[in-house]
Scaffold this active site. Sequence first.
Site, PDB file in Angstrom:
ATOM      1  N   CYS A 128     -85.471   5.133 -10.121  1.00  0.00           N
ATOM      2  CA  CYS A 128     -84.151   4.581  -9.800  1.00  0.00           C
ATOM      3  C   CYS A 128     -83.422   5.335  -8.683  1.00  0.00           C
ATOM      4  O   CYS A 128     -82.632   4.753  -7.946  1.00  0.00           O
ATOM      5  CB  CYS A 128     -83.284   4.519 -11.045  1.00  0.00           C
ATOM      6  N   LYS A 203     -84.702   5.463 -25.890  1.00  0.00           N
ATOM      7  CA  LYS A 203     -83.602   5.594 -24.922  1.00  0.00           C
ATOM      8  C   LYS A 203     -82.875   4.264 -24.873  1.00  0.00           C
ATOM      9  O   LYS A 203     -83.463   3.219 -24.610  1.00  0.00           O
ATOM     10  CB  LYS A 203     -84.162   5.933 -23.546  1.00  0.00           C
ATOM     11  N   ARG A 213     -75.088   8.656 -13.093  1.00  0.00           N
ATOM     12  CA  ARG A 213     -75.418   7.736 -11.999  1.00  0.00           C
ATOM     13  C   ARG A 213     -74.601   8.076 -10.758  1.00  0.00           C
ATOM     14  O   ARG A 213     -75.059   7.930  -9.630  1.00  0.00           O
ATOM     15  CB  ARG A 213     -75.190   6.300 -12.459  1.00  0.00           C
ATOM     16  N   LYS A 256     -82.128   9.320 -26.884  1.00  0.00           N
ATOM     17  CA  LYS A 256     -81.099   9.436 -25.841  1.00  0.00           C
ATOM     18  C   LYS A 256     -80.257   8.162 -25.802  1.00  0.00           C
ATOM     19  O   LYS A 256     -80.796   7.062 -25.803  1.00  0.00           O
ATOM     20  CB  LYS A 256     -81.794   9.610 -24.479  1.00  0.00           C
TER      21      LYS A 256
HETATM   22  O1  PB1 Z   1     -76.941  12.429 -18.369  1.00  0.00           O
HETATM   23  C1  PB1 Z   1     -77.252  11.227 -18.268  1.00  0.00           C
HETATM   24  O2  PB1 Z   1     -76.411  10.304 -18.280  1.00  0.00           O
HETATM   25  C2  PB1 Z   1     -78.712  10.897 -18.143  1.00  0.00           C
HETATM   26  C3  PB1 Z   1     -78.998   9.551 -17.472  1.00  0.00           C
HETATM   27  C4  PB1 Z   1     -80.490   9.270 -17.514  1.00  0.00           C
HETATM   28  C5  PB1 Z   1     -81.309  10.356 -16.895  1.00  0.00           C
HETATM   29  N1  PB1 Z   1     -82.619  10.382 -17.460  1.00  0.00           N
HETATM   30  C6  PB1 Z   1     -80.871   7.888 -17.049  1.00  0.00           C
HETATM   31  C7  PB1 Z   1     -79.881   6.866 -17.489  1.00  0.00           C
HETATM   32  C8  PB1 Z   1     -79.517   5.738 -16.551  1.00  0.00           C
HETATM   33  O3  PB1 Z   1     -78.925   6.018 -15.520  1.00  0.00           O
HETATM   34  O4  PB1 Z   1     -79.839   4.600 -16.902  1.00  0.00           O
HETATM   35  C9  PB1 Z   1     -81.470   7.795 -15.685  1.00  0.00           C
HETATM   36  C10 PB1 Z   1     -82.548   6.704 -15.698  1.00  0.00           C
HETATM   37  N2  PB1 Z   1     -83.731   7.031 -15.048  1.00  0.00           N
END
Ligand code: PB1
Length: 334
Positions: A128, A203, A213, A256
Amino acid sequence: MEHRPSAKNVLHSGYHHPVLRTWQCPNTTVRPENLMFPIFIIDGDDDVQEITSMPGNYRYGVNKLKEALQPIVDDGLKSVLLFGVAQNLAKDGLATHADSSDNPVMRVIPKLREWFPDLLIACDVCLCAYTDHGHCGILGADGYLDNQASIERIARQAVNYAKAGAHIVAPSDMMDGRIGAIKEGLTKAGLGSRVSVLSYAAKFASVMYGPFRDAAKSAPGKGDRKGYQLPPGSAGLAARATLRDVEEGCDMLMVKPGLPYLDIMRQTKDKHPEYPLFVYQVSGEFAMIIHAANNGVFQLRPAVEETLLSMRRAGADVIISYFTPQVLKWIKEA
Ligand code: PB1
């Protein structure tokens, strides 16, 4: 009629002293080895950028990371989770720079191995931050996720991080079958027994990723991630996704976000007690506690400690937390 509790229902006798209270709370302590620190590595080598949505957290360029990490390592840091941030690198439909030689994570891994030989290095694996559409996978011509193309690309990214020296690869993409694809790629590269796979198995499509983000410049350009991150209401899909990733060969599991999903942690630990269980205290959880403490709702330290304790009680062995540097100091003080 005077009611008196029976001898068995007199509980105060069991926790009237601090030492008694520690004995009543098994498997809830937080030690340095129970913490993993997420850090953002930006492609501006001499940049240090504060992340305004996550007070006290920064994006570090490769040339600035050693001085930033040294005091935290001195305080007992055991492991980090690396996230790349592409501010200059071009973003495209194939996430070309997710693992190119210009990628900041690819470049910092060997340096971290040299600077801090004992530090355990995990790399988040996802597209992403490097796709021009901001989704975690590859889109087909029809604009929908192409799951097969995505897991093949994500496996290549994971293998390249492993070749660069990562001890752990942690796919956060949530594509179906990416664990098996990564394990196959690692095995073909001769790394199947030397690099761990930490699956973001359960997740959820949470509202609590906003500050991240912002930090990683990784929000989806359009649409959302509800079609591949789990529905917050589904314990069933969490159980199926976790079982799938176990069967495909992951070494460790993750739930998560954290606080809103303590039940999923307990479910996962009870179903898979033989696997280390991680929980990610995400950016929105971090921000909530920080802003509440800054606005006098409660004191920061007891609030952080109670939250981390709840995750340990729910079955988490390792907590991925932006509070890690602060907690390490508190542990050292104690
Ligand atoms: O701290 C956080 O919010 C982590 C966000 C997380 C990182 N692994 C993901 C969540 C998201 O933005 O959908 C990133 C996705 N690859």
